[in-house]
Design an enzyme around this catalytic site. Sequence first.
Site, PDB file in Angstrom:
ATOM      1  N   ASP A 201       0.827  -1.202   0.000  1.00  0.00           N
ATOM      2  CA  ASP A 201       0.000   0.000   0.000  1.00  0.00           C
ATOM      3  C   ASP A 201       0.866   1.260   0.000  1.00  0.00           C
ATOM      4  O   ASP A 201       1.869   1.342   0.707  1.00  0.00           O
ATOM      5  CB  ASP A 201      -0.850  -0.044   1.289  1.00  0.00           C
ATOM      6  CG  ASP A 201      -1.825   1.107   1.405  1.00  0.00           C
ATOM      7  OD1 ASP A 201      -2.786   1.140   0.620  1.00  0.00           O
ATOM      8  OD2 ASP A 201      -1.633   1.972   2.277  1.00  0.00           O
ATOM      9  N   GLU A 243       1.366  -0.471  -5.200  1.00  0.00           N
ATOM     10  CA  GLU A 243       0.347   0.570  -5.337  1.00  0.00           C
ATOM     11  C   GLU A 243       1.032   1.920  -5.364  1.00  0.00           C
ATOM     12  O   GLU A 243       1.337   2.515  -4.328  1.00  0.00           O
ATOM     13  CB  GLU A 243      -0.665   0.552  -4.192  1.00  0.00           C
ATOM     14  CG  GLU A 243      -1.861   1.430  -4.542  1.00  0.00           C
ATOM     15  CD  GLU A 243      -2.381   2.350  -3.443  1.00  0.00           C
ATOM     16  OE1 GLU A 243      -3.397   3.013  -3.682  1.00  0.00           O
ATOM     17  OE2 GLU A 243      -1.791   2.430  -2.359  1.00  0.00           O
TER      18      GLU A 243
HETATM   19  C1  BGC Z   1      -5.572   2.493  -0.085  1.00  0.00           C
HETATM   20  C2  BGC Z   1      -6.635   3.330   0.545  1.00  0.00           C
HETATM   21  C3  BGC Z   1      -6.126   3.827   1.881  1.00  0.00           C
HETATM   22  C4  BGC Z   1      -4.758   4.513   1.756  1.00  0.00           C
HETATM   23  C5  BGC Z   1      -4.097   4.719   3.065  1.00  0.00           C
HETATM   24  C6  BGC Z   1      -4.460   3.457  -0.224  1.00  0.00           C
HETATM   25  O1  BGC Z   1      -3.928   3.859  -1.298  1.00  0.00           O
HETATM   26  O2  BGC Z   1      -5.968   1.939  -1.301  1.00  0.00           O
HETATM   27  O3  BGC Z   1      -7.826   2.630   0.689  1.00  0.00           O
HETATM   28  O4  BGC Z   1      -7.035   4.738   2.407  1.00  0.00           O
HETATM   29  O5  BGC Z   1      -3.875   3.752   0.995  1.00  0.00           O
HETATM   30  O6  BGC Z   1      -3.670   3.489   3.578  1.00  0.00           O
END
Ligand code: BGC
Length: 531
Positions: A201, A243
């Site tokens: 993440d 991500e």
């Molecule tokens: C996740 C979100 C989250 C954020 C903070 C992201 O990019 O996909 O759902 O709120 O990270 O953890």
Amino acid sequence: MTNNLWYKNAVFYEISVRAFKDSNGDGHGDLRGIAEKLDYLQALGVDCIWIMPIYPSPLKDDGYDIADYYAVDKAFGSLDDLKELIRSAHEHGIRIVMDLVLNHTSDEHPWFQASRSDRNSPYRDYYVWSDTDKKYKDARIIFVDTEHSNWTWDEKTGQYYWHRFYASQPDLNFDNPKVQEEMLQVARFWLDLGIDGFRADAVPYLIEREGSNCENLPETHDYLKKLRSFMDQHYSGRILLCEANQYPEDVRPYFGDGDEFHMGFHFPIMPRIYMALKKGRFEDMAEIMHRTPPIPENCQWCTFLRNHDELTLEMVTPEERQWMWEQYAPEPRMRLNMGIRRRFAPLLDNDRRKMELANSILFTLPGSPIIYYGDEIGMGDNIDLPDRNGVRTPMQWDNSPNAGFSKNTPFSDLVKGAEYERINVAGQINKPDSFFSSVKRMIKYRKAHPAFGGSSMEWVDTGNQAVAVYVREHDGDTVLILNNLSASAETVNIPVKFQKSHLDLFTGQKLNLTDKLTLQPYAYLWLHIQK
Ligand code: BGC
């Protein structure tokens, strides 16, 4: 399950554990619930599921605010349930990756509690503290609708702490070697349990440096490479999925020389698919694909139409964002931060033709596709619910009370108008003409053709901007794809080299291409080119 490059041509499926299936009647979806539905996922053709965070959490950000990295929240079950789910999934030929949230913890995590208790705490340096909130001014704010600064004042110890997301999610300090080591241990714990990898993440934000926008810094890559080499050493065949909501040229370094991430989400192509469908022209898609640099042989993009967040418009120009909001989020409450908090089917007016076409694009682009739970049946959203909760409502399994999701009142309202009575798995799974069956067929043909797992994509000039035509080719397997983005019938010129007979993958019949071909509104064709 021995092929270490399995992710290069796999179909992924994202699950909000709380919303998928409740096995024990407490109103919350859980790990055993997923286990009950593995046959379903197998029938769809899923190779790997990504489960959203299952860690104990005060739920200020639906579990992305972690209070304990070494446990499963009781609502979802136990570590044993997870082990059993992994075992059973593997038996079904399905892998499981989970969220690894490196950048921040919950403010209720014991590390932060200790850190904020005293400036001399051994945990003080686990987080980023400052006497002033003027540092790192060039870092943007991500949750713009809620947060006004990336710094929050801590009354007790008289300093500010740094956070890229909600103030309840303090950023860990990755300049601290102890933090770096802690997070390797977290990864080790879940890998030892048998998890097949991580969706990592929010990785661009691990490190902060004055004078930069605090994203994608070299030191961040250094750490991610350490994590990768740790995994390669002890857990080969497991993957890291990145991500990084960035333009392709900025995601490219996350693949390193094939020694950082195995996979990375392709964020910018996503809104451009919706742009293309609305404009009835493919140029925005083509432009971003041309702008996508090659990646190392052992890496792969991950493509998607929707996920659990708002449909992000960070990777478009301000003018394009405004246009997308006008087109797809006419009511202000449909907008959130820099995006649109709606689901796939309602975005496309629940129009079956557009929904299939969008999937035809998803499943034929370079990269491994990921489906967001419920989108395979065209489930709706509930924009009465706050934040991103409207796209995280209970899965619609059948037309019984609570949509077959739970025996008891679900944790969340369902989609309004008792949509589940009309749109649910039971009503579609065995019907060859259902939307579910169309998606399932696309997955089947995609998986039957190595062409889709490769990296090549060649655009074909047909003299018509309304039809996206391209060739996918890999390992001697070639497929010609035609997607009519427009609401009217469109005619394309067929280049001479394709003017022969090809196998139409969906009908199983030969189709003889001559110099011109007319496609019905939103029609798509996948033609296998025989040598
Ligand atoms: C996740 C979100 C989250 C954020 C903070 C992201 O990019 O996909 O759902 O709120 O990270 O953890």
